[in-house]
Write a protein that holds these residues in place. Structure first.
Motif, PDB file in Angstrom:
ATOM      1  N   ALA A 137       0.850  -1.192   0.000  1.00  0.00           N
ATOM      2  CA  ALA A 137       0.000   0.000   0.000  1.00  0.00           C
ATOM      3  C   ALA A 137       0.883   1.239   0.000  1.00  0.00           C
ATOM      4  O   ALA A 137       2.103   1.162   0.206  1.00  0.00           O
ATOM      5  CB  ALA A 137      -0.916   0.009   1.228  1.00  0.00           C
ATOM      6  N   TYR A 138       0.245   2.381  -0.207  1.00  0.00           N
ATOM      7  CA  TYR A 138       0.945   3.654  -0.046  1.00  0.00           C
ATOM      8  C   TYR A 138      -0.047   4.680   0.481  1.00  0.00           C
ATOM      9  O   TYR A 138      -1.252   4.615   0.221  1.00  0.00           O
ATOM     10  CB  TYR A 138       1.605   4.127  -1.343  1.00  0.00           C
ATOM     11  CG  TYR A 138       0.683   4.233  -2.537  1.00  0.00           C
ATOM     12  CD1 TYR A 138       0.128   5.455  -2.921  1.00  0.00           C
ATOM     13  CD2 TYR A 138       0.368   3.112  -3.297  1.00  0.00           C
ATOM     14  CE1 TYR A 138      -0.698   5.553  -4.030  1.00  0.00           C
ATOM     15  CE2 TYR A 138      -0.461   3.199  -4.404  1.00  0.00           C
ATOM     16  CZ  TYR A 138      -0.994   4.418  -4.765  1.00  0.00           C
ATOM     17  OH  TYR A 138      -1.824   4.501  -5.862  1.00  0.00           O
ATOM     18  N   LEU A 183       2.396  -2.202  11.582  1.00  0.00           N
ATOM     19  CA  LEU A 183       1.074  -2.636  11.115  1.00  0.00           C
ATOM     20  C   LEU A 183       1.224  -3.859  10.216  1.00  0.00           C
ATOM     21  O   LEU A 183       0.457  -4.822  10.321  1.00  0.00           O
ATOM     22  CB  LEU A 183       0.392  -1.493  10.365  1.00  0.00           C
ATOM     23  CG  LEU A 183      -1.074  -1.711   9.976  1.00  0.00           C
ATOM     24  CD1 LEU A 183      -1.955  -1.841  11.209  1.00  0.00           C
ATOM     25  CD2 LEU A 183      -1.563  -0.550   9.105  1.00  0.00           C
ATOM     26  N   TRP A 184       2.227  -3.833   9.341  1.00  0.00           N
ATOM     27  CA  TRP A 184       2.456  -4.954   8.424  1.00  0.00           C
ATOM     28  C   TRP A 184       2.972  -6.191   9.181  1.00  0.00           C
ATOM     29  O   TRP A 184       2.472  -7.295   8.973  1.00  0.00           O
ATOM     30  CB  TRP A 184       3.438  -4.541   7.332  1.00  0.00           C
ATOM     31  CG  TRP A 184       2.806  -4.338   5.997  1.00  0.00           C
ATOM     32  CD1 TRP A 184       3.027  -5.057   4.865  1.00  0.00           C
ATOM     33  CD2 TRP A 184       1.817  -3.362   5.634  1.00  0.00           C
ATOM     34  NE1 TRP A 184       2.246  -4.593   3.828  1.00  0.00           N
ATOM     35  CE2 TRP A 184       1.494  -3.549   4.273  1.00  0.00           C
ATOM     36  CE3 TRP A 184       1.179  -2.342   6.333  1.00  0.00           C
ATOM     37  CZ2 TRP A 184       0.567  -2.766   3.595  1.00  0.00           C
ATOM     38  CZ3 TRP A 184       0.247  -1.557   5.673  1.00  0.00           C
ATOM     39  CH2 TRP A 184      -0.047  -1.772   4.325  1.00  0.00           C
ATOM     40  N   THR A 185       3.932  -6.004  10.049  1.00  0.00           N
ATOM     41  CA  THR A 185       4.460  -7.154  10.791  1.00  0.00           C
ATOM     42  C   THR A 185       3.404  -7.708  11.736  1.00  0.00           C
ATOM     43  O   THR A 185       3.318  -8.923  11.936  1.00  0.00           O
ATOM     44  CB  THR A 185       5.726  -6.767  11.567  1.00  0.00           C
ATOM     45  OG1 THR A 185       5.443  -5.670  12.443  1.00  0.00           O
ATOM     46  CG2 THR A 185       6.842  -6.363  10.615  1.00  0.00           C
ATOM     47  N   GLY A 186       2.557  -6.832  12.271  1.00  0.00           N
ATOM     48  CA  GLY A 186       1.490  -7.293  13.160  1.00  0.00           C
ATOM     49  C   GLY A 186       0.461  -8.136  12.460  1.00  0.00           C
ATOM     50  O   GLY A 186      -0.245  -8.931  13.094  1.00  0.00           O
ATOM     51  N   ALA A 187       0.357  -7.980  11.132  1.00  0.00           N
ATOM     52  CA  ALA A 187      -0.570  -8.800  10.346  1.00  0.00           C
ATOM     53  C   ALA A 187       0.065 -10.121   9.925  1.00  0.00           C
ATOM     54  O   ALA A 187      -0.526 -10.877   9.154  1.00  0.00           O
ATOM     55  CB  ALA A 187      -1.026  -8.024   9.118  1.00  0.00           C
ATOM     56  N   GLU A 191       9.288  -9.901   5.325  1.00  0.00           N
ATOM     57  CA  GLU A 191      10.058  -9.153   4.322  1.00  0.00           C
ATOM     58  C   GLU A 191       9.486  -7.751   4.126  1.00  0.00           C
ATOM     59  O   GLU A 191       9.369  -7.260   3.004  1.00  0.00           O
ATOM     60  CB  GLU A 191      10.098  -9.901   2.986  1.00  0.00           C
ATOM     61  CG  GLU A 191      10.661 -11.314   3.063  1.00  0.00           C
ATOM     62  CD  GLU A 191      10.587 -12.045   1.727  1.00  0.00           C
ATOM     63  OE1 GLU A 191      10.803 -11.398   0.671  1.00  0.00           O
ATOM     64  OE2 GLU A 191      10.308 -13.256   1.746  1.00  0.00           O
ATOM     65  N   VAL A 192       9.151  -7.111   5.230  1.00  0.00           N
ATOM     66  CA  VAL A 192       8.476  -5.813   5.161  1.00  0.00           C
ATOM     67  C   VAL A 192       9.480  -4.717   4.791  1.00  0.00           C
ATOM     68  O   VAL A 192      10.552  -4.604   5.386  1.00  0.00           O
ATOM     69  CB  VAL A 192       7.791  -5.490   6.497  1.00  0.00           C
ATOM     70  CG1 VAL A 192       7.153  -4.097   6.454  1.00  0.00           C
ATOM     71  CG2 VAL A 192       6.744  -6.549   6.827  1.00  0.00           C
ATOM     72  N   ARG A 261       5.414  -2.694   1.688  1.00  0.00           N
ATOM     73  CA  ARG A 261       5.052  -4.004   1.145  1.00  0.00           C
ATOM     74  C   ARG A 261       5.551  -5.097   2.086  1.00  0.00           C
ATOM     75  O   ARG A 261       6.496  -4.920   2.836  1.00  0.00           O
ATOM     76  CB  ARG A 261       5.647  -4.207  -0.243  1.00  0.00           C
ATOM     77  CG  ARG A 261       7.159  -4.301  -0.262  1.00  0.00           C
ATOM     78  CD  ARG A 261       7.707  -4.363  -1.672  1.00  0.00           C
ATOM     79  NE  ARG A 261       9.162  -4.336  -1.677  1.00  0.00           N
ATOM     80  CZ  ARG A 261       9.895  -3.969  -2.723  1.00  0.00           C
ATOM     81  NH1 ARG A 261       9.312  -3.600  -3.850  1.00  0.00           N
ATOM     82  NH2 ARG A 261      11.213  -3.974  -2.650  1.00  0.00           N
ATOM     83  N   GLY A 262       4.868  -6.231   2.018  1.00  0.00           N
ATOM     84  CA  GLY A 262       5.275  -7.402   2.777  1.00  0.00           C
ATOM     85  C   GLY A 262       4.777  -8.641   2.061  1.00  0.00           C
ATOM     86  O   GLY A 262       3.989  -8.551   1.115  1.00  0.00           O
ATOM     87  N   ARG A 263       5.249  -9.785   2.513  1.00  0.00           N
ATOM     88  CA  ARG A 263       4.896 -11.039   1.855  1.00  0.00           C
ATOM     89  C   ARG A 263       4.183 -11.954   2.855  1.00  0.00           C
ATOM     90  O   ARG A 263       4.543 -12.011   4.035  1.00  0.00           O
ATOM     91  CB  ARG A 263       6.157 -11.725   1.331  1.00  0.00           C
ATOM     92  CG  ARG A 263       5.877 -12.851   0.361  1.00  0.00           C
ATOM     93  CD  ARG A 263       7.170 -13.405  -0.238  1.00  0.00           C
ATOM     94  NE  ARG A 263       7.875 -12.419  -1.029  1.00  0.00           N
ATOM     95  CZ  ARG A 263       7.570 -12.108  -2.283  1.00  0.00           C
ATOM     96  NH1 ARG A 263       6.546 -12.699  -2.893  1.00  0.00           N
ATOM     97  NH2 ARG A 263       8.268 -11.203  -2.949  1.00  0.00           N
ATOM     98  N   LYS A 264       3.167 -12.648   2.361  1.00  0.00           N
ATOM     99  CA  LYS A 264       2.464 -13.615   3.196  1.00  0.00           C
ATOM    100  C   LYS A 264       3.332 -14.860   3.320  1.00  0.00           C
ATOM    101  O   LYS A 264       3.769 -15.432   2.308  1.00  0.00           O
ATOM    102  CB  LYS A 264       1.114 -13.962   2.582  1.00  0.00           C
ATOM    103  CG  LYS A 264       0.272 -14.904   3.434  1.00  0.00           C
ATOM    104  CD  LYS A 264      -1.108 -15.047   2.818  1.00  0.00           C
ATOM    105  CE  LYS A 264      -1.991 -15.997   3.630  1.00  0.00           C
ATOM    106  NZ  LYS A 264      -3.364 -16.062   3.077  1.00  0.00           N
TER     107      LYS A 264
END
Length: 270
Positions: A137-138, A183-187, A191-192, A261-264
């Motif tokens: 996202a941005y 927020l990304w790591t919490g989800a 590789e954030v 960005r991050g990866r599942k």
């Protein structure tokens, strides 16, 4: 004025006149930064008037592309603008009408900070992306990176001190790396990466900068629409005095977004 904010999201065409030209430029820069999985399946969450949806359709040539947007007016604008294979539906970013692990990439442009619970929306994005897929996202850097909005809110606060409460730089602490990364790591994403995306915002003259604030769509134009005519005129004059025009009348500023960005986790790379 009251503590109520003036966010208005009804007419996609009017929003295009205010922010659309900059939205399209930052969408293009974001997609180039992100990269495109070959023949991927993409989801654009909170697609608004369709800037990111259209960019993905053209640049990435996806096998499938779905845009979801809560505002029916904005969805109609996006639907009219986005080329195949894009499809746009009216839906809530916090309750996506999509099965688990369907998409290779879930993206969102300039909307995360406006959602009631960004964490829920991000969890939904992670749910619908396959293992190894990308969630990205941005958001605008309202606090420091949006030149024309920084000048606008400084002028508005000089005319009406209560305007400071409506300044996106104050309202949206999410729009900075220190908030986006956790927020990304919490989800549960790995590789954030967070990076700035900056674009030029060149206005041909002061009217080119000011007139879009009369569109009524989005926080600042919504605030302007609520002003009494005499206060609105004082704001216009104050803003005119503040912005740095060049000898030919043009106003050259910049706008910065923060991209993340991050990866599942799981097998398979996007």
């Amino acid at each position: 004025m009251s503590e109520r904010h003036f966010d208005v999201w009804a007419a996609g065409d009017a929003y295009e006149r205010y922010m659309g030209r900059w939205s399209r430029r930052v969408a293009d820069a974001f997609v180039r930064w992100l990269g495109c999985p070959p023949q991927g399946r993409w989801l654009d969450i909170g697609c608004g008037s369709g800037a990111l949806t259209s960019t993905v359709a053209v640049r990435c040539r996806p096998r499938a592309l779905l845009g979801v947007e809560r505002s029916a007016g904005f969805a109609a604008t996006a639907r009219a603008a986005a080329p195949p294979p894009a499809r746009v539906v009216v839906a809530d970013a916090q309750a996506l009408p999509v099965r688990d692990a369907v998409f290779d990439a879930a993206v969102s442009g300039l909307v995360l900070n406006f959602l009631p619970d960004p964490g829920v929306a991000l969890g939904e994005a992670a749910r619908v992306v396959r293992p190894g897929g990308v969630v990205a996202a941005y958001v605008w850097d309202y606090g420091e990176g949006m030149g024309f909005l920084r000048h606008f809110w400084a002028a508005a606060t000089a005319v009406d001190p209560s305007a400071a409460d409506h300044d996106e730089g104050r309202r949206f602490p999410l729009c900075r790396p220190s908030a986006l990364r956790p927020l990304w790591t919490g989800a549960g994403l790995t590789e954030v990466t967070v990076a700035p995306v900056e674009i030029p915002t060149l206005f041909t003259d002061f009217d080119d900068l000011w007139t879009p604030f009369l569109s009524g769509q989005g926080p600042a134009p919504g605030y302007v629409a609520a002003l009494a005519p005499d206060v609105r005129e004082r704001l216009r004059r104050t803003l005119h005095e503040r912005v740095p025009a060049r000898a030919d009348g043009t106003i050259a500023l910049t706008a910065r977004a923060w991209a993340v960005r991050g990866r599942k986790p799981g097998a398979g790379a996007a």
